[in-house]
Design a protein around this motif. Structure first.
Motif, PDB file in Angstrom:
ATOM      1  N   PHE A 167       0.806  -1.215   0.000  1.00 31.81           N
ATOM      2  CA  PHE A 167       0.000   0.000   0.000  1.00 31.81           C
ATOM      3  C   PHE A 167       0.845   1.274   0.000  1.00 31.81           C
ATOM      4  CE2 PHE A 167      -2.903  -3.144   2.067  1.00 31.81           C
ATOM      5  CZ  PHE A 167      -3.830  -3.188   1.038  1.00 31.81           C
ATOM      6  N   ASN A 168       2.135   1.111  -0.401  1.00 27.42           N
ATOM      7  CA  ASN A 168       3.032   2.268  -0.559  1.00 27.42           C
ATOM      8  C   ASN A 168       3.154   3.113   0.712  1.00 27.42           C
ATOM      9  OD1 ASN A 168       3.597   1.762  -3.364  1.00 27.42           O
ATOM     10  ND2 ASN A 168       1.556   2.561  -3.842  1.00 27.42           N
ATOM     11  N   LEU A 169       3.310   2.439   1.830  1.00 29.97           N
ATOM     12  CA  LEU A 169       3.529   3.104   3.108  1.00 29.97           C
ATOM     13  C   LEU A 169       4.998   2.967   3.508  1.00 29.97           C
ATOM     14  CD1 LEU A 169       0.416   1.652   4.945  1.00 29.97           C
ATOM     15  CD2 LEU A 169       0.605   3.929   3.950  1.00 29.97           C
ATOM     16  N   ASP A 170       5.470   3.904   4.297  1.00 26.86           N
ATOM     17  CA  ASP A 170       6.850   3.849   4.778  1.00 26.86           C
ATOM     18  C   ASP A 170       6.926   2.845   5.923  1.00 26.86           C
ATOM     19  OD1 ASP A 170       9.397   4.187   5.701  1.00 26.86           O
ATOM     20  OD2 ASP A 170       9.280   6.362   5.948  1.00 26.86           O
ATOM     21  N   LYS A 171       7.535   1.709   5.661  1.00 26.09           N
ATOM     22  CA  LYS A 171       7.546   0.630   6.657  1.00 26.09           C
ATOM     23  C   LYS A 171       8.255   1.030   7.935  1.00 26.09           C
ATOM     24  CE  LYS A 171      11.648  -1.699   4.705  1.00 26.09           C
ATOM     25  NZ  LYS A 171      11.945  -0.666   3.670  1.00 26.09           N
ATOM     26  N   ALA A 172       9.203   1.945   7.846  1.00 33.62           N
ATOM     27  CA  ALA A 172       9.935   2.365   9.037  1.00 33.62           C
ATOM     28  C   ALA A 172       9.021   2.992  10.083  1.00 33.62           C
ATOM     29  CB  ALA A 172      11.038   3.341   8.659  1.00 33.62           C
TER      30      ALA A 172
END
Length: 292
Positions: A167-172
């Motif tokens: 979902f194109n989220l920043d995993k960090a």
């Protein structure tokens, strides 16, 4: 190390597909508590701390619900801890309360005291508490128990990272904990997050993440965990490790007896809704794919 021949030989066999419970996790604790050594009793108590975590989270966030009676820390004990920290007074000594409760309350109060809340922090309070709980359990001194909690931390982080990528989220922003796997996930852009030689179950988790049926996916995760428990207690038949594993299996069965598709959909919505506030795109895409 204590052996529990009588206890373990008297336990009914379990299968993940069992439609009824041999014991509830609450009944099991009452059954075995008096049979354990003090050291082993403390290890088993690590499992039941998850219910104290649930009660602490409800208390601190003001959720109006009945406390989970599987927890042992009373609300007045939580209240005493929280109010002492809030008023910057000495914290009452209480051996029943694990040290990470204090850390969590301090983190929560620090955020509450800010004039402007940090909207860039996406990790839910539930996940922050879970990370502290995992770290505490992983430092318990028993290799099997510590490895179990690290396995769960790794599974949760890997599946979260795969969802973030989808979902194109920043995993960090969503990975919790500070073990080597968590750090690798945060920093690596490789398809396997740089974990190819580190996490044996990574290929299976990648396949599980592609499963669009929520209940099927949850069942596959539990099958993976169940197999891990069997593999890691094979030579510990009458040791505390097998007692702990039996309890964990009981919990899985207890959850499946009560789980249904509606609840699974609600859980998914809560997870993605927390991760992507204000956006329904991920949910709509999931529903379209899941209804095909």
């Amino acid at each position: 190390m204590a052996k529990y021949y009588y206890l373990i030989s008297g336990l009914p066999n379990l299968s993940l597909d069992d439609g009824k419970l041999a014991y509830s996790v609450a009944d099991f604790w009452r059954e075995i508590e008096g049979m354990l050594t003090n050291r082993d009793r403390r290890l088993i108590r690590l499992f039941y701390l998850k219910y104290d975590n649930k009660n602490l989270l409800s208390y601190i966030t003001g959720v109006d619900q009945e406390p989970d009676d599987r927890g042992e820390i009373r609300q007045e004990e939580m209240d005493a801890l929280y109010k002492a920290l809030k008023n910057e007074e000495p914290v009452p000594k209480n051996k029943r309360i694990p040290p990470y409760f204090k850390t969590f309350c301090e983190q929560y109060l620090a955020e509450e005291r800010k004039e402007h809340k940090d909207e860039t922090i996406h990790i839910a309070w539930e996940d922050r508490l879970a990370a502290l709980y995992y770290a505490y359990a992983m430092d318990c001194g028993n290799r099997f128990v510590a490895d179990w909690y690290e396995l769960n931390l790794n599974i949760n982080n890997i599946l979260t990272a795969i969802t973030c990528r989808k979902f194109n989220l920043d995993k960090a922003d969503y990975i919790v904990g500070d073990n080597n796997v968590a750090e690798s996930i945060r920093t690596s852009n490789a398809r396997d997050f740089g974990l190819g030689d580190t996490v044996a179950c990574l290929p299976e988790l990648q396949r599980i993440a592609e499963e669009m049926d929520l209940l099927a996916r949850e069942k596959k995760i539990d099958v993976l965990k169940w197999q891990w428990l069997d593999d890691n207690t094979f030579f510990k038949t009458f040791d505390l490790e097998s007692v702990f594993a039996y309890l964990l299996k009981l919990e899985m069965i207890e959850r499946w007896v009560s789980l249904d598709k509606t609840r699974g959909e609600k859980t998914f919505r809560e997870i993605v809704g927390t991760m992507k506030k204000g956006s329904e795109k991920a949910l709509d895409e999931f529903k379209r794919n899941n209804n095909k």
